[in-house]
Scaffold this active site. Structure first.
Site, PDB file in Angstrom:
ATOM      1  N   HIS A  29     -10.375  -5.793   9.187  1.00 31.32           N
ATOM      2  CA  HIS A  29      -9.758  -6.955   8.056  1.00 31.32           C
ATOM      3  C   HIS A  29      -9.549  -8.264   8.653  1.00 31.32           C
ATOM      4  CE1 HIS A  29      -8.867  -3.878   5.090  1.00 31.32           C
ATOM      5  NE2 HIS A  29      -7.965  -3.250   5.933  1.00 31.32           N
ATOM      6  N   ASP A  79       0.824  -1.340  -0.040  1.00 24.71           N
ATOM      7  CA  ASP A  79       0.266  -0.056  -0.029  1.00 24.71           C
ATOM      8  C   ASP A  79       0.784   1.145  -0.039  1.00 24.71           C
ATOM      9  OD1 ASP A  79      -2.283  -1.494  -0.245  1.00 24.71           O
ATOM     10  OD2 ASP A  79      -3.162  -1.014   1.568  1.00 24.71           O
TER      11      ASP A  79
END
Length: 435
Positions: free
Chosen positions: A307, A180
């Site tokens: 998550h 990311d």
């Protein structure tokens, strides 16, 4: 088209919104409010040949890849370099490429590998035919000690800027980033902005990265190929480690073997990645690299409420955890969770003195905000957790000891919030490598 302004930004934004329900990386929990992105523009005095978005990465133990972008297609993919300012005794040439993403077309991406280079040495270099900008970098040491900066989920916000400033003040030799990077999320001009944002650091020290879900950028029926921008812009040394993909690779630096894995490319036992990892672990010589660090994006251990239950975490752990355990991997770094957490040495959900330490460090400063809610009660294997932006520093002192520190950003100062000593598993007689 000029890189000086966002290209078709509104078009990309509308497309991204239209397909938000279909793209990869949609999650079932409610994200925190978005944070405003920075947009770093090209310098006003830059011309078409001006190198921009310059970043470097290690290739083998004595070479460096120099990557940069120009607007001009006639700029040669050539780097001149030397050990004194303005004096370039050596030069090397490489390749130039570009890519398209829907209506966007990238600038010219230049890729040049230079070397052999002397360890722990300051080099000066210039890119292409433009002599107006001189850059410099320092090569990593050939032997321990070595200092790593570790950060994930970086993005490009005011928090990101703070993180980068803190990292720049540290005496690091190499940056490790487990996924990311830009948070462009289909808006390709944000990749250009990110490249300019990190250039002051990434042009001076090697940045070794792997991909996260925000690099996928696949849109069904419109752009089917995932990781287009990431693979085009951030070429890592996968070929040198026998990998067939830029999404997973390994390298040696000083006395450390670093493995970068891909959470969003197949990882089951029949996959090329699994087969490559198995072979790579089997080649490690712990007398030469007593430490092994692995970087993934989606964490295998996580007590944050964000998550939870995702296949990239659960299924990858089920497939690969035993490989890492038997090889006596020392530390596994992950991102994805926008908070910090450190686990004890773990294997199969339980504390195990011969398992890796698991560290989640997806707190670089991205626009999505922090994941501030944790599961309670705290699992016994979770030793420290805090929802703050920051970065980590890993000082590998010798073959047996390394100092890990986590630096919180919340006070606009790099506050050391945690500091622990790690002992290598290769120095523990009770933790012999298992075949």
């Amino acid at each position: 088209m000029s890189l000086r302004r966002p290209r078709l930004f509104l078009t990309f934004a509308l497309l991204a919104l239209a397909f938000a329900g279909f793209i990869d990386g949609v999650y079932s929990y409610n994200r925190p409010p978005l944070r405003k992105n920075l947009f770093v523009r090209l310098l006003d005095d830059a011309d078409d040949d001006s190198p921009q978005q310059v970043h470097i990465s290690s290739v083998g133990e004595d070479k460096m890849r120099i990557s940069w972008i120009t607007e001009s297609s006639s700029t040669p993919a050539t780097v001149e370099y030397g050990t004194s300012p303005g004096i370039y005794a050596s030069s090397a040439s490489g390749s130039t490429s570009s890519y398209k993403y829907m209506p966007y077309k990238s600038g010219e991406i230049h890729d040049v590998v230079i070397g052999p280079l002397t360890p722990n040495t300051l080099y000066y270099y210039r890119c292409g035919s433009n002599s107006a900008r001189e850059f410099s970098f320092k090569t990593p040491p050939a032997q321990l000690p070595i200092e790593f900066a570790v950060v994930a989920d970086l993005g490009q916000t005011d928090w990101t800027n703070s993180t980068l400033q803190h990292i720049q003040k540290s005496n690091y030799d190499m940056l490790l980033l487990p996924g990311d990077l830009s948070y462009a999320d289909h808006l390709q001009p944000l990749w250009d902005s990110f490249g300019r944002l990190v250039e002051p650091l990434a042009s001076q020290r090697p940045w070794m990265v792997t991909q996260g879900d925000h690099e996928i950028e696949r849109t069904p029926m419109i752009h089917e190929e995932p990781f287009t921008a990431y693979n085009s812009r951030w070429h890592m040394p996968f070929e040198e480690s026998g990998s067939d993909s830029n999404l997973y690779y390994s390298f040696n630096v000083a006395g450390v073997h670093v493995i970068m894995l891909g959470s969003f490319t197949p990882f089951d036992p029949n996959s090329p990645q699994y087969q490559w990892l198995q072979a790579d672990l089997g080649k490690i010589d712990r007398s030469k690299t007593p430490w092994i660090y692995v970087l993934i994006h989606a964490p295998w251990y996580n007590s944050n409420t964000a998550h939870q239950g995702e296949r990239e975490s659960v299924d990858m752990k089920a497939a690969m955890e035993e490989l890492l355990y038997k090889a006596r991997v020392d530390v596994v770094f992950a991102g994805h969770i926008h908070a910090y957490e450190r686990f004890t040495r773990v294997y199969n959900g339980n504390a195990d003195n011969c398992g890796p330490v698991y560290i989640n460090i997806g707190d670089g400063g991205n626009r999505e905000g922090l994941h501030s809610e944790y599961q309670n009660p705290k699992p016994d294997i979770s030793l420290f957790r805090e929802a703050s932006f920051g970065h980590g520093e890993l000082h590998v002192v010798n073959a047996t000891h390394a100092l890990w520190t986590w630096h919180r950003n919340d006070d606009d100062e790099a506050v050391v919030s945690e500091s622990i000593w790690l002992t290598s598993l290769s120095s523990n007689p009770a933790c012999k490598v298992q075949n």
